[in-house]
Design an enzyme around this catalytic site. Structure first.
Site, mmCIF file in Angstrom:
data_model
loop_
_atom_site.group_PDB
_atom_site.id
_atom_site.type_symbol
_atom_site.label_atom_id
_atom_site.label_comp_id
_atom_site.label_asym_id
_atom_site.label_seq_id
_atom_site.Cartn_x
_atom_site.Cartn_y
_atom_site.Cartn_z
ATOM 1 N N ARG A 11 0.861 -1.282 0.023
ATOM 2 C CA ARG A 11 -0.048 -0.031 -0.015
ATOM 3 C C ARG A 11 0.705 1.200 0.028
ATOM 4 O O ARG A 11 0.652 2.167 -0.751
ATOM 5 C CB ARG A 11 -0.859 0.039 1.029
ATOM 6 C CG ARG A 11 -1.916 -0.961 1.328
ATOM 7 C CD ARG A 11 -2.830 -1.266 0.229
ATOM 8 N NE ARG A 11 -3.738 0.029 -0.118
ATOM 9 C CZ ARG A 11 -3.825 0.415 -1.359
ATOM 10 N NH1 ARG A 11 -3.759 0.069 -2.506
ATOM 11 N NH2 ARG A 11 -4.454 1.590 -1.405
ATOM 12 N N CYS A 149 1.715 6.803 10.600
ATOM 13 C CA CYS A 149 0.915 7.598 9.980
ATOM 14 C C CYS A 149 0.094 8.378 11.148
ATOM 15 O O CYS A 149 -0.267 9.387 10.995
ATOM 16 C CB CYS A 149 -0.082 6.923 9.181
ATOM 17 S SG CYS A 149 -0.784 5.294 10.008
#
Length: 331
Positions: A11, A149
Site C-alpha cells: 500500500r 501515519c
C-alpha cells in the site's frame, strides 16, 4: 535529482511511487518485492481500489516497469543486502516492507550500495522525523524513520497545543481504518488475539505506540502522552481523538484560532483545518498529515479538552515519506 529505490511494493510503496513520479527532483529507478512479478507490479500500480486508477500510462517489458515512458527496474530479492543499489546509483532506499525497520536490518540497503535509507514505519532504534515537527533536527544520519501515519497526525497537533497552551498530560485514541495485517475472516494471530478477528465485521481494540512516539520527536512531551487504537471496517482514512489536560486556562475558540493560524502559516500543507460537517471519505487522497476538525471537538473546562483530527493514513503518510526523502537528500 535524487535517485531512489522502493523496497516493498505494498500500500505505502505503491502510493510513494505515485507521489514520487509527480516530483521533479525525485527519480524512482528501481523497486524490489520478492512476492510479485513485474506484470503483477504493473497491474497493482495501475489499479487501486481506494485511490482509483493511475491516470498515466503503465506498461512493462522484461523486468522493467514503464510508467509514462519512464523505465523502472523491478527486482525480486528477499535479502536487501543482495540488491544492486550501488550499481544503480541509489541515493536513498525507501524501505516500505515493515520488516527492515531497525538500524541493523535497514543497514542491508547501505551494504547493497545505497547512500541513505528512509524507513516507512516507526523504529525503536533509528531516529524518527516527522515533517513539520522535528525535521530541522536532521543532521545527516544515514538511516531514518518517517514514524507512523498516526504519529504524523498527532505530532503537529500536539506541537501547536503544547507551544500555545502547554500539555500537562493526554490520552489519544485513533479510530483507524483496517490494514493488510488484519484478517478477512477469523484467523490465527498469536501476538494479538483480537487482531485475528474478522476485519470487515468488527470494531477491534488494539495497541499503538503512536502517542508515546510523539515523545521521541517532541522530547518535551516524553511521558506525557499515551494511546490506543480501534480498528474499524473502513478501507482508508483514520481519525485521532486527543484528550488533554492543559497547563494554561483557555477557551475552545482560542484553541481553534491557534490551530487555524498554524495551518495557514508554518504548518501549511502538514496541518489542515476545517469547520465543515465532514466524514471520513471526505479526506480520501488528502495530502495533509493531519486535518483538525474544529466542529467535532469538545471542552469540559478551561484546562480539559478533546480535539479531533483526521488523516488519510495511506496517502497523507506517503506524501510525507517523499517529503522526508527530499529533505534528507537536501541536507
Amino acid at each position: 535529482m535524487v535517485k531512489v529505490a522502493i523496497n516493498g511494493f505494498g500500500r505505502i510503496g505503491r502510493l510513494v511511487m505515485r507521489i514520487a513520479l509527480s516530483r521533479a527532483n525525485v527519480e524512482v529507478v528501481a523497486i524490489n518485492d520478492p512476492f510479485i512479478t513485474v506484470d503483477y507490479a504493473a497491474y497493482m500500480f495501475k489499479y487501486d481500489s481506494t485511490h482509483g486508477k493511475y491516470a498515466g500510462d503503465v506498461q512493462y517489458e522484461g523486468n522493467t516497469l514503464v510508467i509514462d515512458g519512464k523505465k523502472i527496474k523491478v527486482f525480486q530479492e528477499r535479502d536487501p543486502a543482495q540488491l544492486p543499489w550501488g550499481e544503480e546509483g541509489i541515493d536513498i532506499a525507501i524501505d516500505s516492507t515493515g520488516v527492515f525497520k531497525e538500524l541493523d536490518s535497514a543497514q542491508k540497503h547501505i551494504d547493497a550500495g545505497a547512500k541513505k535509507v528512509v524507513i516507512t514505519a516507526p523504529s525503536s532504534t533509528a531516529p524518527m522525523f516527522v515533517m513539520g515537527v522535528n525535521e530541522e533536527k536532521y543532521a545527516g544520519e544515514t538511516i531514518v524513520s518517517n514514524a507512523s501515519c498516526t504519529t504524523n497526525c498527532l505530532a503537529p497537533l500536539a506541537k501547536v497545543i503544547d507551544e500555545q497552551f502547554g500539555i500537562e498530560e493526554g490520552l489519544m485514541t485513533t479510530v483507524h481504518s483496517l490494514t493488510a495485517t488484519q484478517k478477512t475472516v477469523d484467523g490465527p494471530s498469536m501476538k494479538d488475539w483480537r487482531g485475528g478477528r474478522t476485519a470487515s465485521g468488527n470494531i477491534i481494540p488494539s495497541s499503538t505506540g503512536a502517542a508515546k512516539a510523539v515523545g521521541k520527536v517532541l522530547p518535551q512531551l516524553n511521558g506525557k502522552l499515551t494511546g490506543m487504537a480501534f480498528r474499524v471496517p473502513t478501507v482508508d482514512v483514520s481519525v485521532v481523538d486527543l484528550t488533554v489536560k492543559l497547563n494554561k486556562e483557555t477557551t475552545y475558540d482560542e484553541i481553534k484560532a491557534a490551530i487555524k493560524a498554524a495551518s495557514e502559516g508554518k504548518l501549511k500543507g502538514i496541518l489542515g483545518y476545517t469547520e465543515d460537517a465532514v466524514v471520513s471519505t471526505d479526506f480520501l487522497g488528502d495530502n495533509n498529515s493531519s486535518i483538525f476538525d474544529a466542529s467535532a471537538g469538545i471542552m469540559l473546562s478551561p484546562k480539559f479538552v478533546k480535539l479531533v483530527s483526521w488523516y488519510d493514513n495511506e496517502y497523507g503518510y506517503s506524501t510525507r515519506v517523499v517529503d522526508l526523502v527530499e529533505h534528507v537528500a537536501a541536507n
